[in-house]
Design a protein around this motif. Sequence first.
Motif, PDB file in Angstrom:
ATOM      1  N   TRP A 475       0.934  -1.198   0.019  1.00  0.00           N
ATOM      2  CA  TRP A 475       0.090  -0.084   0.074  1.00  0.00           C
ATOM      3  C   TRP A 475       1.030   1.316   0.042  1.00  0.00           C
ATOM      4  O   TRP A 475       2.045   1.082   0.361  1.00  0.00           O
ATOM      5  N   SER A 527      -1.594   0.581 -10.233  1.00  0.00           N
ATOM      6  CA  SER A 527      -2.602   0.633  -9.322  1.00  0.00           C
ATOM      7  C   SER A 527      -2.467   1.564  -8.541  1.00  0.00           C
ATOM      8  O   SER A 527      -3.550   2.146  -7.867  1.00  0.00           O
ATOM      9  N   THR A 641     -12.670  -4.972   4.257  1.00  0.00           N
ATOM     10  CA  THR A 641     -12.200  -4.653   2.964  1.00  0.00           C
ATOM     11  C   THR A 641     -11.507  -6.007   2.364  1.00  0.00           C
ATOM     12  O   THR A 641     -11.221  -6.927   2.914  1.00  0.00           O
ATOM     13  N   LEU A 643      -8.028  -5.634   0.899  1.00  0.00           N
ATOM     14  CA  LEU A 643      -6.688  -5.012   0.616  1.00  0.00           C
ATOM     15  C   LEU A 643      -5.642  -5.972   0.456  1.00  0.00           C
ATOM     16  O   LEU A 643      -4.857  -5.667  -0.385  1.00  0.00           O
ATOM     17  N   ARG A 646      -5.902  -8.026  -2.437  1.00  0.00           N
ATOM     18  CA  ARG A 646      -5.609  -7.266  -3.590  1.00  0.00           C
ATOM     19  C   ARG A 646      -3.976  -7.119  -3.842  1.00  0.00           C
ATOM     20  O   ARG A 646      -3.444  -6.969  -4.985  1.00  0.00           O
ATOM     21  N   GLU A 651      -2.109  -5.741  -7.047  1.00  0.00           N
ATOM     22  CA  GLU A 651      -2.942  -4.504  -6.827  1.00  0.00           C
ATOM     23  C   GLU A 651      -3.057  -3.842  -5.733  1.00  0.00           C
ATOM     24  O   GLU A 651      -4.082  -3.759  -5.113  1.00  0.00           O
ATOM     25  N   VAL A 653      -3.032  -0.647  -2.992  1.00  0.00           N
ATOM     26  CA  VAL A 653      -3.886   0.677  -3.002  1.00  0.00           C
ATOM     27  C   VAL A 653      -3.207   1.842  -2.446  1.00  0.00           C
ATOM     28  O   VAL A 653      -2.318   1.850  -1.450  1.00  0.00           O
ATOM     29  N   SER A 657      -7.253   6.795  -2.339  1.00  0.00           N
ATOM     30  CA  SER A 657      -8.193   6.188  -3.225  1.00  0.00           C
ATOM     31  C   SER A 657      -9.515   6.172  -2.433  1.00  0.00           C
ATOM     32  O   SER A 657     -10.830   6.542  -3.088  1.00  0.00           O
ATOM     33  N   CYS A 658      -9.745   6.048  -1.171  1.00  0.00           N
ATOM     34  CA  CYS A 658     -10.783   6.065  -0.414  1.00  0.00           C
ATOM     35  C   CYS A 658     -11.027   7.135   0.580  1.00  0.00           C
ATOM     36  O   CYS A 658     -11.924   7.831   0.678  1.00  0.00           O
TER      37      CYS A 658
END
Length: 886
Positions: A475, A527, A641, A643, A646, A651, A653, A657-658
Amino acid sequence: MNYPVWELFTFSGGFWIATIAIVHVFVAHFAIGGGLFLVLTEMKGYRENNPGILEYTKKHAKFFMLLTLVFGAVTGVGIWFAISLVSPGATSMLIHTFVYFWAIEWVFFMAEIIAIFVYYYTFGSMERRKHLLMGWLYFIFAWLSLFVINGIIAFMLSPGQWLETGNVWHAFFNPTFWPALFFRTFIALMLAGLYGFVTASWIRDADLREQMIRYCAKWLLAPFVFMLISGYWYLQSVPEGAQAMILGRSPEIVPFFQAFIWLSVVIVIGGLIISIRMPGSIKRPITIIFLMIGLLYMGSFEWIREAGRRPHVIYEHMYSSSIPVEMEQEINEKGMLKMARWTEHDQVTSENKLEAGRDLYNIQCSACHSRGGFMNDIIPVTEKFGQFGMDSMLDGMGHVYDYMPRFMGTREERQALAAFIVQEIQGKEPEKPRTVDVPEFDFDIPPFDPDEDEYVLMAWNTLGLKCITDCDDYWSMLPPGNTIFAQLVRRDFMPEIVTQGVELTFRPEEGFENPANHVSYWDNSQSLAGRELPENISAKGLGMQGEMTLNEDLWTFVADGIPVVPYSDDGSINPYPFFYIEARDKDSGELLAETKVVAPVSAEMGCNNCHGGDWRVDGKMGIAAETASDVLKNHDRRHDTSLMPRAEAGEPVLCQSCHADPLLNAPGDPDILNLPAALHGFHVHYLSDREGAEACNACHPSDPDLYTDCKRGVHATRVDLDCTSCHGTLEDHALTLLKGEYEAGKTKQASRHMSLIEPRLVDSTEEINPRIPWEQQPDCLTCHQDFQQPESDQVSAFNVWNEEVDELYRMRTDYMGLMCQSCHGATHAEYPAENKFGQDRDNVQPLQYQGEPYAIGANNNCSVCHTMEMDYEAHHPNMLSGTRNR
C-alpha cells in the motif's frame, strides 16, 4: 476481582464454558421439544392404531430419558461448576438476583424428572388417558423450566430497566424475554425432529422407518419459518450496542452469524434429503452427521448470543472479567492491585513488575484467553508486539472496538501487564532503548561575493520534511514527491524579485538520481497512481532534475513533486540529500546565481512499533513487508475490505483512493473520514496519556534519539518546544481533525471517536476549534504577536488556525513579496537549524549570503539584498530589532 482466580493455560475458562454449555443447551432444548414429540407421537400411534409407532415411541422415550435426564443433568451441573470457577462474580450476582426464580426452576425440574420416569416405566401398563397426561405434564414442566431460565439468560443480554430500577421483575421480563422464549421454543421443536431422525433410522421395518422419518421431517421443517420470524424479532429486541456487535462490529462474531444463516439452509435441504427413501445402512450415518450439524447450528446461535454481550458478561453491568462497570473509574484512579482481594502484590515495583503483571493477567485476561490453547489463544494475537506495542494495545483495548473490556488500572499496572505478556508469555527479551549511528555528511557552501554578485537565490522545502511510505508492494499513503520553492532577487537599493527572462533548474546530489532502484513505487504505479509512470517520474510528472515552474501569484519558482527518496546508490541512508538550484539567463544561458538546499525525505514511519516487523532498510527506516501486511490484514478484518488479497494479486492500494486528503488533492469517498482524521482519530485511542511528544514520536520521524529527527529548527533546538506546543497533544490534535469532519457532515463516524477522547489542553471538546488538515495550521502570529519575540518560552499556538491557505507559513509572503520561508527557513527547520547529519546542513543559504546561520537579514544584515544601509522595516514590523537567534 473479589474472588480467587482459577488459573488456566491451554484450556481457558471460555473453552470449558462454551464446550459444556453448547452440548447442554443442545440436549436441554431437545428435552422440551422432545417431550411434546413423545406425547403427540404416542397419540398418533393410538389414532392410527399402529403398534409399530407405539413401540418406536417407547424406545425413543428411553433414549430421551437417558439423554436428557442423565447426560443433560450432568452437563447442567458442569455448567454451574465451570461458571462458578471462571466467572464467580457474575454467578454470584445471578444467584442473588434470581434466587426465588432458581428455586421455582428447580421445582419444575424435579417435576420433569418424576413425570418422565413415570411416563417411561408405565408405558403400556398405565391407563392410556393417564399416561398421556403424564406426557403432557412432562412437556408443561419442561417448557416452564425454559420459561424461567430464558428470563435469566435473556437478562444477561438485555437487563433493560433493571439497570436503573434494580427491580427483579424488570430483570426477568426484560426486552428480549418474549422473542427469546418463542425463538427457543421453535428451536426445541426443530430439535425434536432432528433427534427423531436418529432413533427412527434404526427401525427395522423399512416402511415404518420411512413413515417415521417423514413424520420427524415435519417436526424439523414446520417450525422453521416461525423460528426465523421469531429470530428476527429477537434480533430487533437486542440492545443497540449488542445488535451492532452481532451484525459486524466484532469481526469474530461474523463467521458464526454467517454459519447460522448457511446452516439454516443446510437444515432445510438436509431435512428434505433424509425424507427420501433409502436403505437404513445409508440413512443412519446421514442422520448422525445431520445431528452433528444441528449441534453446530445450536452452537453458532449460542456463540452469537454470548458474544453479543461483549465486553460484558451481564450487559452494561459487569465485564467479562467479572469486574462491575461501576468500579472502573475507581480502579483506574486507585489501581487494580490495591482493590483486588486475591493478589500477591498490591502495587507495581521495579522488582515485582513481572509478578504483578501475572496478577493483572489472571484478573483481566484469563477468563477469556487461553495460553497455547484452542480458544482465544493469547500467544498468536500478541506475538507481533514488543513492550511499546503491547502497552499501546492495552491502552486502546475496548475503546473503538469495544468487544473487549478496557484495561483497568494505572499506567504502571498497564506497563506491568504488557511486560508480563511480552517477556513471560512471548518469551522476548526486555526492550532496550533504540540507538542509531548517524553519519555526518560533508558538504560545501556555494560561493557568494557580496561585492560582485548581482543576484541572491534562495530555495527551501515547503514542509520541512516529506515522509514517504516505502511499502509500495502492499500500500501507499505518502508516495514520493518533494516540493522545492525558490525566489531569485536582483540586488539593488530597492531589490527586485526576478520572475521573467530567467530559467531556474534543479538536480540532486550524486547517488540520488535513481529512486526507482530503492523503492517499488514505479513497479506498482498503475495501481497506486492510476497509470503507468516512467521510472523516476512522480505522479505529478516531475523527475529528479528539470526546470522549475513559475507561480506568478507568489513570484516564486516551484518544483512540485520531486520523487526523491532517502536511499543513496552507495548504500547510505540520508534523509537530507541536497538539491542544486541554478538560475540562468533564459536567452544567453549565463549563470546568474546558484545555491543548494536539502530536500528532506524520510521513511522512518513507526508502524512497526505496533504492527510488528523491523525497519526495512539497515535497521534504520522503511516499512517492512511484515509490517505493511499486518496493517492491511487489520484493515480488512475491521472494515470488511479486501486490501491484502488485492496486494497479493499485485494491486496495492493508495490510501487516498478512499480517504480524502488535501495533501494529494485527493477527493476520496465523501462518506468516510479524510485520511488525517481517520489515522489520528483511530490511533489516539492506543497512544493516550503519553508525556510530551512521545505519541508523536511513535509514528513520525520526530524523535531526537532516532535517525531522522525532523525537528531541526530554532523552536526545537533553542527554545525547546516540541510537537505539542503547536499541534497540541495527540488527543487535542485528533479532536481538531475529527471536529472538522463532524462539521463537514460526517457526524456518525467522527462523533464515535470524539466521544472516547478527552482533550488535555482545553477543558472540553466544545472548546476545540475544528480545522482542515494541511490547509489550516497553527498561526505564527499567535506567539509572535506583531512579529515580536514571545514574552515567554512557555507558549502554545494550539487551537488558533489560519483562515485561508495563503496565511500558512509555507504560503505567506511579507509586504515586499518575499515568502516568509525564503528568509526564515522551512517549517520545522527555521534558521538557525541544527541537523545531526551535519550541523549546518539546513543553514546553507544564511551561511552562503551572510556568513552566519541566522535568518536572512538577521542582525540588521540587510546588505544581503540591499546595496545601501536600510533604516526602515519594509518587510514586516519589528524586523530591525527582533530578528536574531544566537
